[in-house]
Write an enzyme that holds these catalytic residues in place. Structure first.
Site, PDB file in Angstrom:
ATOM      1  N   CYS A   8       0.859  -1.182   0.000  1.00 42.19           N
ATOM      2  CA  CYS A   8       0.000   0.000   0.000  1.00 42.19           C
ATOM      3  C   CYS A   8       0.898   1.235   0.000  1.00 42.19           C
ATOM      4  O   CYS A   8       2.075   1.147  -0.376  1.00 42.19           O
ATOM      5  CB  CYS A   8      -0.993  -0.031   1.160  1.00 42.19           C
ATOM      6  SG  CYS A   8      -0.254   0.031   2.812  1.00 42.19           S
ATOM      7  N   ARG A  14      -3.404  -0.511   5.485  1.00 47.63           N
ATOM      8  CA  ARG A  14      -4.020  -1.601   4.713  1.00 47.63           C
ATOM      9  C   ARG A  14      -3.127  -2.813   4.551  1.00 47.63           C
ATOM     10  O   ARG A  14      -3.575  -3.938   4.782  1.00 47.63           O
ATOM     11  CB  ARG A  14      -4.430  -1.078   3.322  1.00 47.63           C
ATOM     12  CG  ARG A  14      -5.562  -0.093   3.364  1.00 47.63           C
ATOM     13  CD  ARG A  14      -5.687   0.634   2.041  1.00 47.63           C
ATOM     14  NE  ARG A  14      -4.519   1.458   1.775  1.00 47.63           N
ATOM     15  CZ  ARG A  14      -4.277   2.121   0.648  1.00 47.63           C
ATOM     16  NH1 ARG A  14      -5.147   2.026  -0.342  1.00 47.63           N
ATOM     17  NH2 ARG A  14      -3.194   2.852   0.514  1.00 47.63           N
ATOM     18  N   ASP A 123      -8.530   3.648   1.589  1.00 47.92           N
ATOM     19  CA  ASP A 123      -7.445   3.889   2.538  1.00 47.92           C
ATOM     20  C   ASP A 123      -8.008   4.494   3.823  1.00 47.92           C
ATOM     21  O   ASP A 123      -8.420   5.651   3.836  1.00 47.92           O
ATOM     22  CB  ASP A 123      -6.437   4.852   1.905  1.00 47.92           C
ATOM     23  CG  ASP A 123      -5.174   4.957   2.730  1.00 47.92           C
ATOM     24  OD1 ASP A 123      -5.200   4.566   3.919  1.00 47.92           O
ATOM     25  OD2 ASP A 123      -4.166   5.427   2.187  1.00 47.92           O
TER      26      ASP A 123
HETATM   27  P1  4NP Z   1      -1.805   2.904   4.061  1.00 51.81           P
HETATM   28  O1  4NP Z   1      -2.369   4.308   4.571  1.00 51.81           O
HETATM   29  O2  4NP Z   1      -1.234   3.132   2.657  1.00 51.81           O
HETATM   30  O3  4NP Z   1      -2.994   2.004   4.020  1.00 51.81           O
HETATM   31  O4  4NP Z   1      -0.760   2.488   5.054  1.00 51.81           O
HETATM   32  C1  4NP Z   1      -1.577   5.473   4.635  1.00 51.81           C
HETATM   33  C2  4NP Z   1      -0.762   5.686   5.716  1.00 51.81           C
HETATM   34  C3  4NP Z   1      -0.019   6.857   5.799  1.00 51.81           C
HETATM   35  C4  4NP Z   1      -0.072   7.782   4.768  1.00 51.81           C
HETATM   36  C5  4NP Z   1      -0.883   7.551   3.677  1.00 51.81           C
HETATM   37  C6  4NP Z   1      -1.628   6.392   3.605  1.00 51.81           C
HETATM   38  N1  4NP Z   1       0.664   8.989   4.842  1.00 51.81           N
HETATM   39  O5  4NP Z   1       0.509   9.836   3.957  1.00 51.81           O
HETATM   40  O6  4NP Z   1       1.451   9.163   5.804  1.00 51.81           O
END
Ligand code: 4NP
Length: 154
Positions: A8, A14, A123
């Site tokens: 991800c 995720r 997300d």
């Molecule tokens: P993930 O969610 O891709 O599902 O882990 C996110 C976690 C952090 C960030 C973006 C998406 N971020 O911009 O820090």
């Protein structure tokens, strides 16, 4: 041994959820020794961190362990080292494709979910809805096990 890498953006919401859920389901089915499961992010902002509190709390409520899971950024080597690289959304798909050789197959998580209208796994870092993401992750991980049984003779 078959290997699966979930990818991800941040590797804190995720993909570590999918890593923990798939490992949990494999253990329940007596298959945990047969599949190596890992996760990574296309970004590096959270490298070294445990999963997001939303993911941790939701999984803890269901008795699913996230012990030892720490965020890391995906690298080119991962594309050689894992049999199945499975991404959560279209941005992840594009970013991983840029790292990969042309012939490398990248899988979309939603393609393992039976009868879904979702084209991407939302997300929860932005939606705040960890339950919605969990429902998809749970169904998709069951679909992945079914695929591994059919294709890899698990
Ligand atoms: P993930 O969610 O891709 O599902 O882990 C996110 C976690 C952090 C960030 C973006 C998406 N971020 O911009 O820090």
């Amino acid at each position: 041994m078959v290997s699966v890498l979930f990818v991800c953006l941040g590797n804190i919401c995720r993909s570590p959820m999918a890593e923990a859920v798939l490992r949990h389901q494999l253990r329940e089915e007596g298959l945990v020794e047969k599949v190596r499961v890992d996760s990574a992010g296309t970004g590096n902002w959270h490298a070294g961190e445990p999963p997001h509190r939303g993911t941790r709390d939701l999984l803890a409520d269901r008795g699913i362990s996230v012990d030892g899971i720490r965020a890391r950024q995906i690298g080119k080597q991962d594309l050689e080292n894992f049999d199945y690289v499975i991404v959560m959304d279209n941005n992840n798909y594009g970013d991983v494709k840029k790292l990969a050789r042309n012939e490398t197959e990248i899988h979309r998580f939603v393609d393992f979910i039976p009868d879904t209208e979702y084209k991407e796994v939302p997300d929860p870092y932005f939606t705040g809805d960890f339950e919605e993401t969990y429902r998809l992750v749970e169904a998709g991980c069951q679909g992945i096990i079914k695929t591994l049984r059919e294709r890899e003779g698990l």
